[in-house]
Motif scaffolding. Structure first.
Motif: not given
Length: 351
Positions: A152-160
């Motif tokens: 789930d975390m890795l699907r959001q590059p540049g957003h967290l």
């Protein structure tokens, strides 16, 4: 006035100057011989020891936690034991490099640098009340976070927003960087929208207060955090857990007299085990749920050398290379340096 008096005066002055020069030449080697620059410390001239403390929470908090035990060590050794508590891993590393501490409680990564560059050696490794052989690095998120897995975390590059430890922190940086990011050819410093660097306590608070989305930490520090900040701890959830990390160690300057190093090692490893065991164990509990120290040597650091080795290799694979030959040359260099380091750590050493 007698004839030739000026000539006689000049002759007498020259004789006195020559005599002074002879005395200076004779005395200079004696002064140098009495104070050789590279001589090891003389046990008779060691009037105190300074203990360096790995940052746990704030510097004053760490200092207060260690002081009762250090007072006992001072009594046992018959020497004042001063302490140096710093706010960062880098600060402690610099203090060891500058020989401002004589022995120190450090992480495995800090110990590697101290042993290979700062003339120090491992003499003990901490043990915990629960008998564990080590601890685990974790990634924390808020309890109500939409992130339920690393994927789930890795699907959001540049957003967290990300909070991690210093680069010398094993659980706060090296292990998660190796096991979560580098093996996927990622770099946490560029993957996230923002990255902050702080200690474990402040990073956990940042997650609890919704100042960051993900943060590194470890199971040992989380136990302590739960006791000190129960409300904030209840807002946290563990997203990921690493493989086992060996406990931190105590290192000592290898240029101190051998008998003094042995006395310090014995005092540490016997603490909490003698006639005053109950009172001493209570003092150890103030530090970090420590139950004592077991004898150890530089070979204890091999797992930490392996962590660094794996991170270097994974970074090499993910880097941009002008040719495959250039990448293979870099990998070959990493392999050789690791093998040399392991041989150095496994070499016999005596306290």
């Amino acid at each position: 006035m007698p004839k030739g008096w000026l000539t006689n005066l000049r002759l007498r002055s020259c004789r006195w100057v020559a005599f002074g020069l002879v005395l200076a030449c004779l005395s200079a080697p004696l002064v140098q011989a009495a104070q050789p620059a590279s001589a090891p410390p003389d046990p008779k001239h060691i009037s105190a020891l300074t203990f360096g403390i790995l940052p746990i929470g704030g510097p004053s908090e760490s200092l207060a936690a260690w002081r009762p035990m250090l007072d006992d060590l001072s009594h046992t050794l018959g020497l004042p034991v001063h302490s140096l508590s710093v706010s960062t891993y880098e600060g402690l590393a610099q203090a060891m490099a500058e020989e401002r501490v004589d022995f120190a409680f450090v992480s495995g990564r800090l110990a590697l640098d101290a042993v290979t560059h700062d003339r120090m050696q491992v003499i003990a490794q901490l043990t915990r009340t629960n008998g564990s052989r080590g601890y685990y690095s974790v990634l924390l998120v808020a309890k109500d976070s939409p992130l339920h897995s690393v994927d789930d975390m890795l699907r959001q590059p540049g957003h967290l927003r990300y909070a991690r430890g210093e680069v010398l922190s094993v659980s706060g940086y090296l292990v998660p960087e190796t096991q979560v990011f580098a093996n996927r050819r990622l770099d946490s410093d560029t993957f996230f929208a923002s990255v902050t660097v702080d200690n474990h306590q402040n990073n956990a608070l940042a997650v609890a207060n919704n100042e960051v989305d993900v943060a590194t930490n470890n199971t040992a520090d989380l136990e302590r955090f739960a006791k000190r900040f129960p409300d904030q701890y209840d807002r946290l959830r563990v997203l990921w857990t690493s493989s086992l990390i060996p406990h931190a160690v105590v290192v000592i300057r290898s240029d101190l007299p051998a008998d003094l190093r042995q006395r310090v090692a014995t005092a540490l490893t016997s603490y909490g085990k003698g006639k005053n065991a109950q009172a001493e164990l209570a003092r150890l509990q103030l530090i970090h749920d420590i139950s004592g120290f077991t004898p150890a040597g530089n070979e204890t650091l091999v797992p930490f050398a392996d962590i660094e080795f794996n991170l270097d290799r994974r970074r090499a694979y993910s880097a941009q290379w002008v040719s495959d030959a250039a990448m293979q040359a870099r990998l070959h260099k990493i392999d050789n340096e690791h093998q040399a380091l392991v041989r150095e750590l496994m070499a016999p050493s005596t306290p």
